[in-house]
Every structure is written in structure tokens, then in C-alpha cells.
Design an enzyme around this catalytic site. Structure first.
Site, PDB file in Angstrom:
ATOM      1  N   PRO A 158       0.449  -7.029   1.690  1.00 42.58           N
ATOM      2  CA  PRO A 158       0.988  -5.850   1.008  1.00 42.58           C
ATOM      3  C   PRO A 158       1.409  -4.785   2.019  1.00 42.58           C
ATOM      4  CG  PRO A 158      -1.017  -6.605  -0.048  1.00 42.58           C
ATOM      5  CD  PRO A 158      -0.889  -7.389   1.219  1.00 42.58           C
ATOM      6  N   GLU A 159       2.607  -4.240   1.827  1.00 50.25           N
ATOM      7  CA  GLU A 159       3.125  -3.201   2.707  1.00 50.25           C
ATOM      8  C   GLU A 159       3.096  -1.868   1.967  1.00 50.25           C
ATOM      9  OE1 GLU A 159       6.783  -4.452   4.651  1.00 50.25           O
ATOM     10  OE2 GLU A 159       6.245  -6.559   4.383  1.00 50.25           O
TER      11      GLU A 159
END
Length: 291
Positions: free
Chosen positions: A2-3
Site C-alpha cells: 500500500p502506498e
């Protein structure tokens, strides 16, 4: 992993359920989640404290509790946070690493298949700032992320621009997907040395980073493998990729076939027409001999 857009999506979904509530208890079910601190110590530090605010710094989610106690979470590769009613929380849920019990009969579950996600307690605002200052650079969606700030960070650096964008201590929150999407928007080759970018390219890159991140947030993140919303739903940004994961497909701008290379140790997608490969400068001595 996840960014920034995925973590921001989680923050926005989770905040209404937890802000203003009391964290009755934290159950650490996997000691690795909070190493090197002992699970009992972490649980004692946050027990019974009101959640004043849920914030984000880069890819970190920060539970700001009363009396300047901060519970800092990182989802890493496969971590997810789910909000469930108490009656829908079985004790034997697979891959459950931590459980946060609120005074609203709701529970927040940290579920992580590969066990890379972490939880850290920081005591005091100064400790929180010190923790992040040693790990993270400028927040790309903040007013501080200007073209001039980006130009100063890039000045004199020979690293490929893709590697530069992935460096969290320079720009916080940008990962593999959004780096490729930003470079495509800015028409910059991933292997171009960042210190050689012209002023106009720096300005285009700054705008492209912001645009790519906001597009991801608008789509509520990208669910390629493991990322899910707090209710288990998927994000949709993967359906809007301009370049990432599209090797062999035509570029949306010019129709040229998208190619995949390795850059900064990561699979990297780009358009060979719009993102021209940087020229390799020959040493002066070699040029003299060739005349």
C-alpha cells in the site's frame, strides 16, 4: 505494498469510526507486530485513551491518542485494517495480528498474511517528530512540495529519477505504482539521472506526482493483490492505470507499445516514444580518440 493513496483511503474510512472514541484495549496477538517492545507494554501505553485524531505521514497511519501518545502503524506489503462489530469478530480469524477494541462495540482488526506490518507506540509529540524526521522527506500533498523544493532535492544527484521517487527520506509515500504513473504523465524516462532534469521537467514531475496520487485517492486506492478497504471492498485505481502493468499494450497518448524494464530493482513500465531514453555521454578521452 500500500502506498500513500491506499493509506489515505484507509485513514478517511477509519477516522469516522474511531475519532472521539476510547480505545478500551489493544490485543497484540503476534509479538513480531510491535518488536522490540513487549506486547504488554504497548497495550498498557494505549489502554483507555481517547482517539483524538487519525492522521497519516507518508505510508504510516498515526493514531493520535490523548496525552500525546501515538500509535503508529505501517501496513507494509499485505497489512489491512478492517472495522467490524464485536459479534462479527471470531477469535480464530486467520492472519489476525492485533485487535483494537473501542467503546462503541466496534473493533479494528490488523490482518496481515505475510506479517511484515508493524505497530509502534511513541510517547510525546517530540518523539513522533523525531521518528518521522529520520525516515521521511517532504509530504507530496502538502504546500511544502513545490517545484523549487523538488529541484533542491534533485540538484547534483546522479540516481535514476525512478529510484529518487522511491526514496522515502526524500519524498514520503510514493511507491512503485505511483512513480511509474507520475513519470508517464511527466514524459520522463525512469532511468534519467534526476540531477539532469531541466526546470520545466522538474515542474512537470512535481505536478505529475500530485496528479497521480490524487487520482489514486479519488479511486480509493489500487487493489492488485491484497489491499482492501476497511469494509473489505476493493479499490479501483488498477482499472485506471495509464502505464503500470500495461506492458505490450498501446500507450494512451501515442499508441506506442508500453515496455517493461528494471529500474531501482523494481519492475518499471514506460512508453519508449514519450519517455525518451537518456543519452549516454561518452568520456572526453574517448571522444578525442574517436576523432
Amino acid at each position: 505494498m500500500p502506498e500513500l493513496p491506499e493509506v489515505e483511503t484507509i485513514r478517511r474510512q477509519l477516522a469516522p469510526a474511531v475519532e472521539g472514541r476510547v480505545l478500551e484495549r489493544l490485543e497484540v496477538l503476534d509479538a513480531r507486530w510491535c518488536e522490540p517492545a513487549a506486547p504488554a507494554e504497548v497495550a498498557d501505553a494505549v489502554r483507555g485513551r481517547r482517539v483524538e485524531r487519525l492522521s497519516r505521514r507518508g505510508k504510516y497511519l498515526v493514531w493520535e491518542l490523548e496525552d500525546e501518545v501515538h500509535l503508529v502503524m505501517h501496513l507494509r506489503m499485505t497489512g489491512n485494517l478492517f472495522v467490524v462489530p464485536a459479534e462479527e469478530d471470531p477469535e480464530d480469524r486467520p492472519h489476525l495480528r492485533a485487535r483494537l477494541v473501542l467503546d462503541s462495540a466496534k473493533r479494528v482488526l490488523f490482518v496481515d498474511v505475510r506479517r511484515f506490518g508493524t505497530g509502534v507506540v511513541l510517547l510525546g509529540d517530540d518523539a513522533r517528530e523525531e521518528y518521522f524526521s529520520s525516515r521521511l522527506g517532504v509530504e507530496p500533498l502538502s504546500p511544502e512540495f513545490t517545484a523549487e523544493a523538488l529541484r533542491a532535492l534533485a540538484a547534483g544527484r546522479r540516481a535514476p529519477v525512478k529510484a529518487f521517487l522511491l526514496s522515502q527520506e526524500r519524498i514520503a509515500g510514493v511507491g512503485n505504482i505511483y512513480a511509474d504513473e507520475a513519470l508517464w504523465r511527466a514524459k520522463i524516462h525512469p532511468l534519467r539521472p534526476v540531477g539532469t532534469l531541466k526546470r520545466a521537467q522538474i515542474e512537470a514531475l512535481r505536478d505529475a506526482v500530485v496528479e497521480a496520487l490524487n487520482a489514486g485517492i479519488d479511486a480509493r486506492g489500487a487493489s492488485i493483490d491484497d489491499f482492501r478497504h476497511t469494509d473489505g471492498a476493493s479499490g479501483s485505481f488498477q482499472d485506471r492505470f495509464k502505464v503500470y502493468g500495461r506492458a505490450g499494450e498501446p500507450c494512451y497518448r501515442c499508441g506506442t507499445t508500453i515496455q517493461k524494464i528494471r529500474a531501482a530493482g523494481r519492475g518499471t513500465y514506460y512508453c519508449p516514444h514519450d519517455q525518451r531514453k537518456p543519452r549516454v555521454r561518452r568520456p572526453a578521452q574517448e571522444l578525442i580518440r574517436s576523432r
